[in-house]
Design a protein around this motif. Structure first.
Motif, short mmCIF file in Angstrom:
data_model
loop_
_atom_site.label_atom_id
_atom_site.label_comp_id
_atom_site.label_asym_id
_atom_site.label_seq_id
_atom_site.Cartn_x
_atom_site.Cartn_y
_atom_site.Cartn_z
N ALA B 116 35.41 -39.22 55.97
CA ALA B 116 36.54 -39.13 56.71
C ALA B 116 37.67 -39.62 55.91
CB ALA B 116 36.25 -40.18 58.15
N HIS B 117 37.64 -40.28 55.24
CA HIS B 117 38.84 -40.97 54.52
C HIS B 117 39.36 -40.16 53.46
CE1 HIS B 117 40.48 -45.06 52.86
NE2 HIS B 117 41.49 -44.25 53.26
N GLU B 118 38.34 -39.19 52.81
CA GLU B 118 38.88 -38.25 52.00
C GLU B 118 39.51 -36.99 52.98
OE1 GLU B 118 35.64 -38.55 48.40
OE2 GLU B 118 35.47 -36.90 49.87
N ALA B 119 38.97 -36.52 54.11
CA ALA B 119 39.50 -35.73 54.88
C ALA B 119 41.01 -36.15 55.26
CB ALA B 119 38.75 -35.67 56.09
N VAL B 120 41.26 -37.48 55.54
CA VAL B 120 42.59 -37.85 56.07
C VAL B 120 43.47 -37.78 54.74
CG1 VAL B 120 44.02 -39.92 56.25
CG2 VAL B 120 41.65 -39.80 57.70
N ALA B 121 43.05 -37.81 53.52
CA ALA B 121 43.72 -37.76 52.45
C ALA B 121 44.36 -36.31 52.04
CB ALA B 121 43.04 -38.33 51.07
N TYR B 122 43.16 -35.41 52.33
CA TYR B 122 43.38 -34.04 52.27
C TYR B 122 44.46 -33.57 53.19
CZ TYR B 122 42.32 -29.10 51.85
OH TYR B 122 42.56 -27.72 51.80
N GLN B 123 44.53 -33.93 54.50
CA GLN B 123 45.22 -33.68 55.55
C GLN B 123 46.85 -34.08 55.25
OE1 GLN B 123 44.99 -31.58 58.29
NE2 GLN B 123 47.27 -32.08 58.67
N ALA B 124 46.83 -35.41 54.49
CA ALA B 124 48.11 -36.02 54.28
C ALA B 124 48.55 -35.03 53.36
CB ALA B 124 47.88 -37.32 53.80
N ALA B 125 47.84 -34.36 52.34
CA ALA B 125 48.67 -33.45 51.28
C ALA B 125 48.95 -31.91 51.79
CB ALA B 125 47.69 -33.59 50.05
N GLU B 126 48.59 -31.61 53.01
CA GLU B 126 48.74 -30.49 53.59
C GLU B 126 50.19 -30.11 53.59
OE1 GLU B 126 45.01 -28.06 54.46
OE2 GLU B 126 47.27 -27.64 54.12
N GLN B 127 50.51 -28.82 53.15
CA GLN B 127 51.72 -28.27 53.34
C GLN B 127 51.86 -27.27 54.37
OE1 GLN B 127 54.08 -27.48 49.95
NE2 GLN B 127 52.80 -28.68 48.43
N TYR B 128 52.79 -27.52 55.37
CA TYR B 128 52.64 -26.42 56.37
C TYR B 128 54.03 -25.59 56.12
CZ TYR B 128 49.14 -28.96 58.73
OH TYR B 128 47.75 -29.33 58.88
N ILE B 129 53.70 -24.22 56.03
CA ILE B 129 54.91 -23.33 55.56
C ILE B 129 54.82 -22.20 56.64
CG2 ILE B 129 55.58 -21.68 53.70
CD1 ILE B 129 54.05 -23.13 51.80
N PHE B 130 56.02 -22.07 57.07
CA PHE B 130 56.14 -21.07 58.29
C PHE B 130 55.76 -19.58 58.21
CE2 PHE B 130 57.77 -23.90 61.17
CZ PHE B 130 58.68 -24.65 60.56
N ASN B 131 54.81 -19.12 58.91
CA ASN B 131 54.31 -17.63 58.57
C ASN B 131 55.35 -16.79 59.61
OD1 ASN B 131 53.29 -15.21 58.05
ND2 ASN B 131 51.40 -15.72 59.53
N LEU B 132 56.64 -16.58 58.93
CA LEU B 132 57.87 -15.91 59.83
C LEU B 132 57.16 -14.37 60.06
CD1 LEU B 132 60.68 -17.13 57.80
CD2 LEU B 132 59.83 -18.11 59.86
N SER B 133 57.52 -13.92 61.39
CA SER B 133 57.41 -12.76 61.80
C SER B 133 58.52 -11.90 61.86
CB SER B 133 56.76 -12.57 63.04
OG SER B 133 57.33 -13.32 64.11
N SER B 134 59.53 -12.56 62.42
CA SER B 134 60.90 -11.92 62.91
C SER B 134 61.83 -12.92 63.24
CB SER B 134 60.87 -10.70 63.80
OG SER B 134 60.52 -11.31 65.22
N GLN B 135 63.33 -12.64 63.01
CA GLN B 135 64.33 -13.64 63.73
C GLN B 135 64.09 -13.95 65.04
OE1 GLN B 135 67.72 -14.55 61.96
NE2 GLN B 135 67.53 -15.82 63.40
#
Lengths: 92, 172
Positions: B116-135
């Motif tokens: 669980a601790h490793e999963a927390v560290a992995y989540q903390a390092a996640e980068q959320y980049i928008f998947n843009l469809s249209s304006q």
């Protein structure tokens, strides 16, 4: 085709593959470092959170481990998401 | 001619094929998503670009806030386990990273706390980049990213809760 020729071909191919692999890794290192550099701008507003950071006294020889373990609870983050979505509705 | 053909086939089998699989790293995937996002972003109004940047930052901050809280709990769980081991003079088996004995309650707790601790560290390092469809669908795209963070966090909380139940069962 004799066995000697096959061994030579395999050896040359593997050596070439190792060389190309290390060379391409050396080339891609600046790109990897760039991808780890944060590119987003800092938000002007602080994100409000309804979930405070929990505080606990340190565990020592006098601690009641059972009691301390029962104090561990999952914070509810749902308000944070709802307020962020409302911000989205208000922004666009 | 035969020798040249043999060398050519050998290069195809032993050089090109492994390289195809060896070069794709998680950083490559993030970089590719970032490039795709920035390419689409060029077609958006400057006001939308600023707002998207702000929300990207807010999502990252929300992720950090929540993973900080969960990380704190995981450290607490580890403290409880360490104190339990100390009080009971338990000698832990040296882990070899391959075999594990989850029938042993202490080793089981150690395993799930670490997981669980490793999963927390992995989540903390996640980068959320928008998947843009249209304006026109910018609001939906931002909310979709918020929902993705929410879903990832729920999975993570499930792992933390499992670890918590195990340590609660051990020390009580």
């Amino acid at each position: 085709m004799n066995l000697r020729l096959i061994i030579i071909v395999i050896f040359i191919s593997v050596a070439a593959g190792i060389g190309i692999f290390f060379f391409s890794n050396q080339k891609s290192k600046p790109a990897e470092q760039a991808s780890q550099t944060p590119t987003t701008n800092t938000a002007k507003k602080q994100l409000p959170s309804t979930t405070p950071l929990p505080t606990h006294p340190p565990i020592n020889k006098n601690s009641n481990l059972g009691d301390e373990a029962t104090k561990l609870t999952t914070p509810d983050f749902s308000n944070d998401y709802e307020s962020l979505k409302k911000e989205v509705d208000g922004s666009f | 001619m035969k020798i040249l053909l043999t060398i050519f086939i050998g290069v195809l089998i032993f050089v090109i094929s492994p390289l195809t699989f060896a070069r794709t790293t998680p950083e490559d995937i993030i970089q590719e998503r970032r490039q795709s996002y920035e390419q689409k972003l060029k077609n958006y109004s400057s006001e939308s670009q600023v707002k998207l940047s702000e929300f990207e930052s807010k999502i990252a901050k929300l992720n950090k806030l929540q993973t900080d809280i969960l990380n704190q709990e995981m450290e607490r769980q580890s403290e409880l386990l360490e104190e339990y081991i100390s009080r009971n003079n338990i000698e832990e088996r040296q882990a070899d990273g391959i075999s594990r004995n989850l029938q042993d309650p202490v080793e089981n707790a150690r395993y799930w706390i670490t997981y669980a601790h490793e999963a927390v560290a992995y989540q903390a390092a996640e980068q959320y980049i928008f998947n843009l469809s249209s304006q026109a669908n910018i609001k939906g795209d931002v909310k979709a990213q918020i929902n993705e963070l929410n879903a990832d966090m729920n999975i993570l909380i499930g792992k933390v809760e499992k670890s918590r139940k195990i340590i609660q069962g051990l020390v009580s």
